[in-house]
Write an enzyme that holds these catalytic residues in place. Structure first.
Site, PDB file in Angstrom:
ATOM      1  N   ASP A  32      67.670  50.729  22.051  1.00 22.00           N
ATOM      2  CA  ASP A  32      69.060  50.931  22.229  1.00 22.00           C
ATOM      3  C   ASP A  32      69.605  49.659  21.620  1.00 22.00           C
ATOM      4  O   ASP A  32      68.842  48.589  21.673  1.00 22.00           O
ATOM      5  CB  ASP A  32      69.399  51.279  23.587  1.00 22.00           C
ATOM      6  CG  ASP A  32      70.997  51.455  24.073  1.00 22.00           C
ATOM      7  OD1 ASP A  32      71.565  51.714  23.260  1.00 22.00           O
ATOM      8  OD2 ASP A  32      71.464  51.354  25.206  1.00 22.00           O
TER       9      ASP A  32
ATOM     10  N   ARG B   3      72.907  66.635  24.264  1.00 20.42           N
ATOM     11  CA  ARG B   3      73.709  66.191  25.438  1.00 20.42           C
ATOM     12  C   ARG B   3      74.449  67.317  25.458  1.00 20.42           C
ATOM     13  O   ARG B   3      74.685  67.415  26.847  1.00 20.42           O
ATOM     14  CB  ARG B   3      74.548  65.120  24.637  1.00 20.42           C
ATOM     15  CG  ARG B   3      73.782  63.567  24.395  1.00 20.42           C
ATOM     16  CD  ARG B   3      73.458  63.070  25.632  1.00 20.42           C
ATOM     17  NE  ARG B   3      74.653  62.801  26.463  1.00 20.42           N
ATOM     18  CZ  ARG B   3      75.537  61.593  26.491  1.00 20.42           C
ATOM     19  NH1 ARG B   3      75.579  60.834  25.592  1.00 20.42           N
ATOM     20  NH2 ARG B   3      76.405  61.453  27.416  1.00 20.42           N
TER      21      ARG B   3
ATOM     22  N   CYS C 162      69.897  56.835  21.566  1.00 25.21           N
ATOM     23  CA  CYS C 162      70.904  57.425  22.173  1.00 25.21           C
ATOM     24  C   CYS C 162      72.168  57.307  21.519  1.00 25.21           C
ATOM     25  O   CYS C 162      73.174  58.025  21.507  1.00 25.21           O
ATOM     26  CB  CYS C 162      71.251  56.577  23.757  1.00 25.21           C
ATOM     27  SG  CYS C 162      71.936  55.198  23.468  1.00 25.21           S
TER      28      CYS C 162
ATOM     29  N   HIS D  68      72.324  55.578  32.805  1.00 20.96           N
ATOM     30  CA  HIS D  68      73.116  56.564  31.892  1.00 20.96           C
ATOM     31  C   HIS D  68      72.152  57.838  31.846  1.00 20.96           C
ATOM     32  O   HIS D  68      71.688  58.390  31.057  1.00 20.96           O
ATOM     33  CB  HIS D  68      72.986  55.944  30.366  1.00 20.96           C
ATOM     34  CG  HIS D  68      73.848  56.966  29.349  1.00 20.96           C
ATOM     35  ND1 HIS D  68      74.678  57.915  29.718  1.00 20.96           N
ATOM     36  CD2 HIS D  68      74.274  56.802  27.909  1.00 20.96           C
ATOM     37  CE1 HIS D  68      75.465  58.296  28.750  1.00 20.96           C
ATOM     38  NE2 HIS D  68      75.103  57.387  27.737  1.00 20.96           N
TER      39      HIS D  68
ATOM     40  N   GLN E 212      72.493  60.866  29.606  1.00 22.49           N
ATOM     41  CA  GLN E 212      71.838  60.692  28.270  1.00 22.49           C
ATOM     42  C   GLN E 212      70.192  60.862  28.298  1.00 22.49           C
ATOM     43  O   GLN E 212      69.534  61.703  27.566  1.00 22.49           O
ATOM     44  CB  GLN E 212      71.967  59.246  27.457  1.00 22.49           C
ATOM     45  CG  GLN E 212      71.164  58.844  26.438  1.00 22.49           C
ATOM     46  CD  GLN E 212      71.822  59.742  25.104  1.00 22.49           C
ATOM     47  OE1 GLN E 212      72.749  59.474  24.841  1.00 22.49           O
ATOM     48  NE2 GLN E 212      70.882  60.231  24.429  1.00 22.49           N
TER      49      GLN E 212
ATOM     50  N   ARG F  95      82.950  57.399  33.212  1.00 21.97           N
ATOM     51  CA  ARG F  95      82.181  56.296  32.546  1.00 21.97           C
ATOM     52  C   ARG F  95      82.984  55.012  33.001  1.00 21.97           C
ATOM     53  O   ARG F  95      84.177  54.794  32.516  1.00 21.97           O
ATOM     54  CB  ARG F  95      82.470  56.742  30.946  1.00 21.97           C
ATOM     55  CG  ARG F  95      81.645  55.445  30.191  1.00 21.97           C
ATOM     56  CD  ARG F  95      81.404  55.784  28.776  1.00 21.97           C
ATOM     57  NE  ARG F  95      80.605  56.535  28.515  1.00 21.97           N
ATOM     58  CZ  ARG F  95      79.789  56.525  27.313  1.00 21.97           C
ATOM     59  NH1 ARG F  95      80.235  55.916  26.358  1.00 21.97           N
ATOM     60  NH2 ARG F  95      78.554  57.289  27.191  1.00 21.97           N
TER      61      ARG F  95
HETATM   62  N1  NVA Z   1      73.765  50.690  26.205  1.00 22.45           N
HETATM   63  C1  NVA Z   1      74.655  51.026  25.632  1.00 22.45           C
HETATM   64  C2  NVA Z   1      74.610  52.628  25.348  1.00 22.45           C
HETATM   65  C3  NVA Z   1      75.754  53.408  24.881  1.00 22.45           C
HETATM   66  C4  NVA Z   1      75.705  54.858  24.821  1.00 22.45           C
HETATM   67  C5  NVA Z   1      75.999  50.729  26.156  1.00 22.45           C
HETATM   68  O1  NVA Z   1      76.107  50.613  27.398  1.00 22.45           O
HETATM   69  O2  NVA Z   1      76.969  50.421  25.513  1.00 22.45           O
HETATM   70  N1   CP Z   2      75.044  58.137  23.711  1.00 28.23           N
HETATM   71  C1   CP Z   2      76.203  57.852  24.015  1.00 28.23           C
HETATM   72  O1   CP Z   2      76.624  58.130  25.308  1.00 28.23           O
HETATM   73  O2   CP Z   2      77.146  57.931  23.204  1.00 28.23           O
HETATM   74  P1   CP Z   2      78.828  57.617  23.475  1.00 28.23           P
HETATM   75  O3   CP Z   2      78.926  56.404  23.830  1.00 28.23           O
HETATM   76  O4   CP Z   2      79.488  58.091  22.011  1.00 28.23           O
HETATM   77  O5   CP Z   2      79.370  58.794  24.293  1.00 28.23           O
END
Ligand code: NVA
Ligand code: CP
Length: 309
Positions: free
Chosen positions: A225, A293, A265, A129, A132, A102
């Site tokens: 989101d 997930r 998500c 992502h 997800q 990540r």
């Molecule tokens: N768009 C959000 C998704 C988190 C799972 C982010 O990148 O923070």
């Molecule tokens: N939806 C998601 O990826 O959650 P986290 O940021 O908690 O991993």
């Protein structure tokens, strides 16, 4: 399929076969049938951003598959002190059977895949992502039976989630509608491709509410989101103003089909992208999505790291 860097790289058949295996693994888990398909294997998990779901679902998933997972914070790794990703990839390839990462830039994930010799899984970048959205598509199929004839709508920021949802939705044959401010559109390569498939409509006029209601009209599933993603915290105030009206609330729900699902998500900001009452009314399918997930990623890891792949 050697890696999961972005959903665009997967064929529809590959996505469906991950979803099918995910359903099977969910059934096996529910019925306490052991499924140690990755016995003796180790997944490394590199995190340059926070996580609750991704970290825990990958770690538990590896455990349930008979393997183990290592949490590797970039704060502790030498990569955080400038060791090149090219060297990190070659070293970790000698210890591990797969890496979930990540991070910010999509190119870092692609570099890891290019330089290493083990499967790389994108656990979220600024661009996409995909894990997800595998879980999201699994949840939609679970509730709706199939993707045939469905309309999905995404309301809000054209961010990593929007990019992956558009690709996933179109690859599975759904009509995809997006409502977002013109300055916050999804990635151009994604919208160009989706437009060519004839399944994509975007509403980005200056009338925020009009855009949202048009996108949501007769929808079978609504997605949203956060307005400020990880790394954009400094823009939160500016974004709150730009996204005014882009909230899934009762009015938006009444534009959609009566049995419309809502997916998020998580983490969610109640009162911003989703009204608290809508969130609670659809909490069942939102937390099923979070659970999925685990199942979707277990299936993905078996496909990428299993001996019978
Ligand atoms: N768009 C959000 C998704 C988190 C799972 C982010 O990148 O923070
Ligand atoms: N939806 C998601 O990826 O959650 P986290 O940021 O908690 O991993």
């Amino acid at each position: 399929m050697k890696h999961l860097l972005k959903l665009m790289d997967l064929t529809t058949d590959e996505i469906v076969s991950i979803l099918n295996l995910a359903d099977q693994l969910k059934y096996e888990r529910k019925n306490h049938i052991p499924h140690p398909r990755l016995a003796g294997k180790t997944l490394g998990m590199i995190f340059q951003k926070n996580s609750t779901r991704t970290r825990v679902s990958f770690e538990v998933g590896m455990y349930e598959l008979g393997g183990s997972a290592l949490f590797l914070s970039s704060r502790d790794l030498q990569i955080g002190r400038g060791e090149p990703v090219e060297d990190t990839a070659r070293v970790l390839s000698r210890y591990l059977d797969g890496i979930m990462i990540r991070t910010y830039k999509q190119s870092e994930v692609e570099d890891l895949a290019r330089c290493g010799s083990i499967p790389i899984i994108n656990g979220l970048t600024d661009y996409c992502h995909p894990c997800q959205v595998l879980a999201d598509m699994m949840t939609v199929r679970e509730y709706k039976g199939s993707f045939k004839g469905l309309k999905m709508a995404y309301i809000g920021d054209g961010n990593n989630m929007a990019n992956s949802l558009i690709v996933g939705g179109v690859k599975l044959g759904m009509q995809v509608a997006v409502a977002c401010p013109a300055d916050y559109s999804p990635a151009g390569d994604v919208t160009d491709w989706a437009g060519e498939q004839g399944l994509y409509t975007q509403y980005s006029s200056s009338d925020a509410r009009g855009n949202v209601l048009l996108a949501a009209r007769d929808a079978d599933v609504l997605f949203t989101d956060v307005w400020a993603s990880m790394g954009q915290e400094g823009e939160a105030e500016k974004r709150r103003a730009a996204f005014k009206g882009y909230c899934i609330d009762a009015q938006v729900m009444s534009a959609a089909k009566d049995d419309c699902m809502v997916q998020h998500c998580l983490p969610a900001h109640r009162g911003e992208e989703i009204a608290a009452d809508v969130f609670e009314a659809h909490a069942g399918e939102i937390f099923e999505e979070a659970e999925n997930r685990l199942h979707a990623q277990k299936a993905l890891m078996v496909k990428l790291m299993g001996d019978d792949k």
